[in-house]
Design an enzyme around this catalytic site. Structure first.
Site, PDB file in Angstrom:
ATOM      1  N   GLY A   1     -16.727   3.530   0.343  1.00 13.15           N
ATOM      2  CA  GLY A   1     -16.122   2.550  -0.552  1.00 13.15           C
ATOM      3  C   GLY A   1     -15.959   3.035  -1.982  1.00 13.15           C
ATOM      4  O   GLY A   1     -15.933   2.218  -2.906  1.00 13.15           O
TER       5      GLY A   1
ATOM      6  N   HIS B   1      -3.449   7.750   1.404  1.00  9.18           N
ATOM      7  CA  HIS B   1      -3.425   8.843   2.378  1.00  9.18           C
ATOM      8  C   HIS B   1      -3.618  10.165   1.644  1.00  9.18           C
ATOM      9  O   HIS B   1      -2.921  10.439   0.661  1.00  9.18           O
ATOM     10  CB  HIS B   1      -2.095   8.862   3.140  1.00  9.18           C
ATOM     11  CG  HIS B   1      -2.029   9.950   4.165  1.00  9.18           C
ATOM     12  ND1 HIS B   1      -2.888  10.000   5.237  1.00  9.18           N
ATOM     13  CD2 HIS B   1      -1.232  11.055   4.251  1.00  9.18           C
ATOM     14  CE1 HIS B   1      -2.622  11.081   5.964  1.00  9.18           C
ATOM     15  NE2 HIS B   1      -1.622  11.731   5.382  1.00  9.18           N
TER      16      HIS B   1
ATOM     17  N   ILE C   1      -6.116   1.643  13.011  1.00  9.98           N
ATOM     18  CA  ILE C   1      -4.659   1.521  12.968  1.00  9.98           C
ATOM     19  C   ILE C   1      -4.273   0.115  13.405  1.00  9.98           C
ATOM     20  O   ILE C   1      -4.733  -0.379  14.439  1.00  9.98           O
ATOM     21  CB  ILE C   1      -4.000   2.566  13.884  1.00  9.98           C
ATOM     22  CG1 ILE C   1      -4.296   3.968  13.355  1.00  9.98           C
ATOM     23  CG2 ILE C   1      -2.493   2.343  13.969  1.00  9.98           C
ATOM     24  CD1 ILE C   1      -3.815   5.084  14.264  1.00  9.98           C
TER      25      ILE C   1
ATOM     26  N   ARG D   1      -8.613  -4.542  19.708  1.00  6.42           N
ATOM     27  CA  ARG D   1      -7.741  -4.647  18.538  1.00  6.42           C
ATOM     28  C   ARG D   1      -7.059  -6.003  18.400  1.00  6.42           C
ATOM     29  O   ARG D   1      -7.054  -6.587  17.314  1.00  6.42           O
ATOM     30  CB  ARG D   1      -6.694  -3.534  18.531  1.00  6.42           C
ATOM     31  CG  ARG D   1      -5.870  -3.528  17.246  1.00  6.42           C
ATOM     32  CD  ARG D   1      -4.991  -2.306  17.119  1.00  6.42           C
ATOM     33  NE  ARG D   1      -3.860  -2.353  18.020  1.00  6.42           N
ATOM     34  CZ  ARG D   1      -2.866  -1.451  18.002  1.00  6.42           C
ATOM     35  NH1 ARG D   1      -2.902  -0.443  17.147  1.00  6.42           N
ATOM     36  NH2 ARG D   1      -1.873  -1.538  18.857  1.00  6.42           N
TER      37      ARG D   1
ATOM     38  N   VAL E   1       2.506   5.487  11.547  1.00  8.13           N
ATOM     39  CA  VAL E   1       1.296   5.832  10.802  1.00  8.13           C
ATOM     40  C   VAL E   1       1.602   6.809   9.661  1.00  8.13           C
ATOM     41  O   VAL E   1       2.284   7.827   9.864  1.00  8.13           O
ATOM     42  CB  VAL E   1       0.241   6.438  11.755  1.00  8.13           C
ATOM     43  CG1 VAL E   1      -0.995   6.882  10.976  1.00  8.13           C
ATOM     44  CG2 VAL E   1      -0.150   5.410  12.815  1.00  8.13           C
ATOM     45  N   ASP E   2       1.080   6.482   8.465  1.00  8.21           N
ATOM     46  CA  ASP E   2       1.209   7.336   7.281  1.00  8.21           C
ATOM     47  C   ASP E   2       2.661   7.684   6.982  1.00  8.21           C
ATOM     48  O   ASP E   2       2.989   8.825   6.617  1.00  8.21           O
ATOM     49  CB  ASP E   2       0.390   8.633   7.446  1.00  8.21           C
ATOM     50  CG  ASP E   2      -1.088   8.363   7.662  1.00  8.21           C
ATOM     51  OD1 ASP E   2      -1.593   7.368   7.119  1.00  8.21           O
ATOM     52  OD2 ASP E   2      -1.737   9.149   8.382  1.00  8.21           O
TER      53      ASP E   2
ATOM     54  N   ASN F   1      -1.871   1.618   1.544  1.00  9.79           N
ATOM     55  CA  ASN F   1      -2.865   2.547   2.088  1.00  9.79           C
ATOM     56  C   ASN F   1      -2.917   3.822   1.259  1.00  9.79           C
ATOM     57  O   ASN F   1      -1.894   4.304   0.764  1.00  9.79           O
ATOM     58  CB  ASN F   1      -2.476   2.912   3.532  1.00  9.79           C
ATOM     59  CG  ASN F   1      -3.435   3.922   4.144  1.00  9.79           C
ATOM     60  OD1 ASN F   1      -4.640   3.681   4.220  1.00  9.79           O
ATOM     61  ND2 ASN F   1      -2.905   5.055   4.576  1.00  9.79           N
TER      62      ASN F   1
ATOM     63  N   LYS G   1     -10.271  12.944  -3.585  1.00  8.56           N
ATOM     64  CA  LYS G   1     -10.879  11.627  -3.780  1.00  8.56           C
ATOM     65  C   LYS G   1     -10.907  11.246  -5.260  1.00  8.56           C
ATOM     66  O   LYS G   1     -10.682  10.076  -5.619  1.00  8.56           O
ATOM     67  CB  LYS G   1     -12.298  11.611  -3.196  1.00  8.56           C
ATOM     68  CG  LYS G   1     -12.947  10.234  -3.183  1.00  8.56           C
ATOM     69  CD  LYS G   1     -14.326  10.289  -2.549  1.00  8.56           C
ATOM     70  CE  LYS G   1     -14.242  10.645  -1.081  1.00  8.56           C
ATOM     71  NZ  LYS G   1     -15.588  10.577  -0.442  1.00  8.56           N
TER      72      LYS G   1
END
Length: 229
Positions: free
Chosen positions: A37, A132, A115, A88, A184-185, A130, A211
């Site tokens: 986090g 990435h 996902i 899911r 995705v991405d 998001n 990061k």
């Protein structure tokens, strides 16, 4: 929701501001995490230092009970919960109910490692973003990206983008905040920043530098979203 429904509350101490005029109503953020986090902490720090006026975190969700991101939320007295992610479709239904209950405006995936289905995403158009750890083109599509120095590099998608960059031998990578789409991405970009790959870089070293970039990028992305929402 009860534990029998698969949701365990860690904290429900935050208060929803429902009596404010619509014109001054803050943007309500839900932050989804699966691990430490640190990007959630970057958002919390930005809120506390007034870098994000007009926004508030109203919900933090983790699919892992031991995610340190939950402890960060508790420390700052934010509503936080553990949502098991075993099936899911059922888990997404529970998450949708929570997002509606907390009247969430923007869903921020900050190290969320699950996902979503197309059906889930379609319920929140341009309301899920998001982080990435790679460079994604403006429209999110394509197999290559042209960096600021003119280098053409592959677009690394999936969970191990930093490792892919090292294995490909490229000299530059970075991070992108993008809208979430069923592919995705591959959603449209909000903001991104390049990160050079240095001699002797390992996957851990590179991920750590990426990061650090992400901590400012996620704040910038929320600011941009609020201007255009």
């Amino acid at each position: 929701m009860s534990d029998a429904q698969g949701v365990r509350f860690a904290q429900e101490d935050g208060k929803m501001q429902t009596d404010r005029p619509e014109a001054t109503k803050p943007a309500r953020l839900a932050v989804l995490v699966s691990g430490s986090g640190s990007n959630l902490q970057a958002l919390i720090d930005a809120l506390e230092s007034q870098q994000l006026p007009g926004a508030q975190i109203v919900l933090v969700v983790s699919n892992k009970a031991d995610a340190y991101g939950l402890q960060r939320a508790l420390k700052h007295r934010l509503p936080a919960l553990y949502l098991p992610w075993k099936q899911r479709a059922q888990s997404e239904q529970q998450l949708v109910a929570l997002l509606r209950l907390f009247e969430v405006d923007l869903i921020v995936l900050a190290g969320w490692m699950r996902i979503f289905s197309a059906e889930f995403i379609e319920q929140f158009p341009r309301r899920i973003i998001n982080l990435h750890p790679a460079l994604i083109p403006d429209d999110g599509s394509g197999a290559t990206f042209t960096s600021s120095d003119g280098s053409i590099i592959p677009v690394f998608r999936g969970m191990h983008a930093a490792r892919q960059a090292l294995e490909a031998g490229v000299k530059i990578t970075g991070s992108t905040v993008h809208y979430v789409t069923p592919e995705v991405d591959a959603g449209p970009m909000l903001c991104r920043q390049e990160v050079p790959i240095l001699t002797g870089d390992t996957e851990d070293k590179l991920q750590e530098r990426i990061k650090q970039v992400e901590h400012s990028l996620i704040v910038e992305a929320v600011q941009l979203w609020m201007r255009t929402a």
